[in-house]
Design an enzyme around this catalytic site. Structure first.
Site, short mmCIF file in Angstrom:
data_model
loop_
_atom_site.label_atom_id
_atom_site.label_comp_id
_atom_site.label_asym_id
_atom_site.label_seq_id
_atom_site.Cartn_x
_atom_site.Cartn_y
_atom_site.Cartn_z
N MET A 138 0.80 -1.01 0.01
CA MET A 138 0.19 0.20 0.11
C MET A 138 0.92 1.24 0.09
O MET A 138 0.46 2.37 0.22
CB MET A 138 -0.88 0.01 1.18
CG MET A 138 -1.96 -1.26 1.13
SD MET A 138 -3.33 -0.95 2.13
CE MET A 138 -2.97 -0.95 3.71
N GLY A 179 11.24 -2.91 5.18
CA GLY A 179 10.42 -4.05 5.18
C GLY A 179 9.94 -4.43 4.08
O GLY A 179 10.04 -5.81 3.45
N HIS A 180 9.27 -3.39 3.38
CA HIS A 180 8.83 -3.73 1.93
C HIS A 180 10.00 -4.09 1.01
O HIS A 180 9.81 -5.36 0.14
CB HIS A 180 8.07 -2.45 1.29
CG HIS A 180 6.92 -2.07 1.87
ND1 HIS A 180 6.74 -1.16 2.63
CD2 HIS A 180 5.73 -2.85 1.97
CE1 HIS A 180 5.72 -0.76 3.00
NE2 HIS A 180 5.04 -2.02 2.83
N ASP A 185 2.20 -9.42 8.70
CA ASP A 185 0.87 -9.73 8.56
C ASP A 185 0.61 -11.15 8.44
O ASP A 185 0.15 -11.80 7.57
CB ASP A 185 0.27 -8.79 7.34
CG ASP A 185 0.55 -7.40 7.26
OD1 ASP A 185 -0.35 -6.66 8.00
OD2 ASP A 185 1.50 -6.95 7.19
N GLN A 211 -2.89 -12.26 7.64
CA GLN A 211 -3.13 -12.15 6.05
C GLN A 211 -2.42 -12.90 5.39
O GLN A 211 -3.16 -13.60 4.23
CB GLN A 211 -2.56 -10.54 5.77
CG GLN A 211 -2.60 -10.19 4.52
CD GLN A 211 -2.05 -8.79 4.14
OE1 GLN A 211 -3.01 -7.80 4.42
NE2 GLN A 211 -0.84 -8.62 3.65
N SER A 240 6.90 -0.37 9.65
CA SER A 240 5.44 -0.26 9.19
C SER A 240 5.31 1.17 8.74
O SER A 240 5.88 2.20 9.12
CB SER A 240 4.47 -0.29 10.48
OG SER A 240 2.98 -0.17 10.00
P1 AMP Z 1 1.46 -2.98 3.36
O1 AMP Z 1 2.05 -2.07 2.45
O2 AMP Z 1 1.50 -2.61 4.68
O3 AMP Z 1 0.21 -3.57 2.91
O4 AMP Z 1 2.57 -4.15 3.35
C1 AMP Z 1 2.73 -4.83 2.12
C2 AMP Z 1 3.78 -6.22 2.50
O5 AMP Z 1 4.88 -5.80 2.96
C3 AMP Z 1 3.04 -7.13 3.16
O6 AMP Z 1 3.17 -8.57 2.89
C4 AMP Z 1 3.44 -6.96 4.54
O7 AMP Z 1 3.44 -8.13 5.28
C5 AMP Z 1 4.89 -6.44 4.22
N1 AMP Z 1 5.47 -5.76 5.33
C6 AMP Z 1 5.26 -4.73 5.88
N2 AMP Z 1 5.99 -4.44 6.89
C7 AMP Z 1 7.10 -5.51 7.02
C8 AMP Z 1 8.10 -5.65 7.79
N3 AMP Z 1 8.34 -4.81 8.84
N4 AMP Z 1 8.89 -6.70 7.52
C9 AMP Z 1 8.64 -7.49 6.43
N5 AMP Z 1 7.55 -7.17 5.67
C10 AMP Z 1 6.92 -6.27 5.92
#
Ligand code: AMP
Length: 306
Positions: free
Chosen positions: A50, A56-57, A172, A175, A207
């Site tokens: 998103m 992390g991403h 997640d 998820q 995050s």
């Molecule tokens: P989001 O943009 O929050 O929807 O996250 C997109 C993807 O990135 C999802 O698969 C999350 O689980 C992963 N993600 C978000 N934060 C982290 C993190 N700190 N470490 C690893 N993956 C992450």
């Protein structure tokens, strides 16, 4: 076209002009490109996000680059998975910075669609997937309808990008467990790869929402990780009910309020009462700090027998 949509389109066009990496916003265009790559025998790795990207991403992108010929990252703040409109409005949108990070990481394509590109008017993208309690425990209990939205958007994005590999984060936990169930149920030709949680130096899980934390909030947020670590290290010393109560108290301060702290079966997401009945147990929590809702989890027990 409304003013908001026109403004968004203009900023997207300016962004597209600035980067070598391709930024696509049209779902049909991306699908045609993906089909052409497949016809040439190329493999596609896909990372849905998103936006408001962080390390992390990017840690999901690294294995995608290694395992595939083409790596696509989508940036789409999916309205159907937000149960509170204020949360949707406050969600950070930083396409320029995101594109710079993706380009530096080596991403081939950013897919940055608008709502109408993902959900064209008149089309029905609801998904009928029997999940039992999987979608109503943990996050599902506190964010009604959230996982229906997640399933809907991930299924639609998979249909557009037709990837061989899908990259999601352990962050997640519920998820990715639900998405794996969806892949199995619809026998989708894609393999899910789950990547470990990336954390700040003090253990706070990275995050996009951390951008909304104050400096103090970012420091104090380490309590979530330290609580999970303490439970894991001393798990044998208390019962599940005692740990749940202990963790809820530990996370309750003037500056932090836990919403839940729960132990679940890592496969079925069933709530754990008796640890001896489960080989794979994950502790998950959601905690409010600075009016920001943070989630985290840790695998507490993982003993697989053949
Ligand atoms: P989001 O943009 O929050 O929807 O996250 C997109 C993807 O990135 C999802 O698969 C999350 O689980 C992963 N993600 C978000 N934060 C982290 C993190 N700190 N470490 C690893 N993956 C992450």
């Amino acid at each position: 076209m409304t003013r908001k949509v026109r403004k968004r389109r203009q900023s997207l066009e300016q962004c597209i002009a600035r980067f070598n990496m391709k930024i696509v916003n049209d779902a049909n265009e991306l699908h045609a490109m993906a089909k052409a790559w497949k016809a040439q025998g190329k493999t596609i790795g896909f990372t849905p996000t998103m936006g408001a990207l962080h390390k992390g991403h990017i840690s999901l992108v690294a294995p995608s680059l290694k395992e595939n010929d083409i790596s696509i990252v989508s940036i789409f703040v999916n309205p159907t998975q937000f149960n509170e409109s204020s949360d949707l409005e406050k969600y950070p949108r930083t396409l320029d910075e995101d594109a710079a990070l993706c380009e530096a990481a080596g991403v081939d394509i950013i897919f940055a669609p608008g709502v109408n590109d993902v959900y064209p008017e008149g089309a029905d993208y609801s998904v009928d997937l029997p999940l039992g309690n999987m979608a109503t425990v943990l996050e599902g209990e506190h964010r009604p309808g959230h996982f229906e939205g997640v399933i809907q958007v991930v299924k639609r994005l998979l249909e557009i990008c037709i990837p061989d590999h899908l990259y999601m984060g352990q962050k997640d936990f519920q998820q990715f467990s639900i998405i794996q169930r969806m892949i199995d149920y619809f026998e989708m030709p894609v393999t899910l790869r789950v990547c470990p949680i990336k954390r700040a130096y003090n253990g706070l899980a990275l995050s996009s929402r951390n951008q909304r934390l104050s400096k103090e909030g970012k420091l104090l947020g380490s309590i979530i990780y330290s609580t999970l670590c303490y439970v894991k290290e001393n798990f044998e010393e208390k019962s599940i009910a005692e740990w749940r109560e202990w963790a809820m108290l530990e996370l309750t301060n003037d500056w932090s309020t836990p919403e839940y702290f729960e132990f679940s079966d890592g496969q079925t997401l069933e709530t754990v009462h008796d640890t001896s009945k489960h080989d794979y147990i994950v502790a998950s929590t959601a905690v409010w700090i600075d009016e920001v809702r943070l989630i985290d989890n840790m695998t507490i027990k993982q003993e697989f027998s053949n």
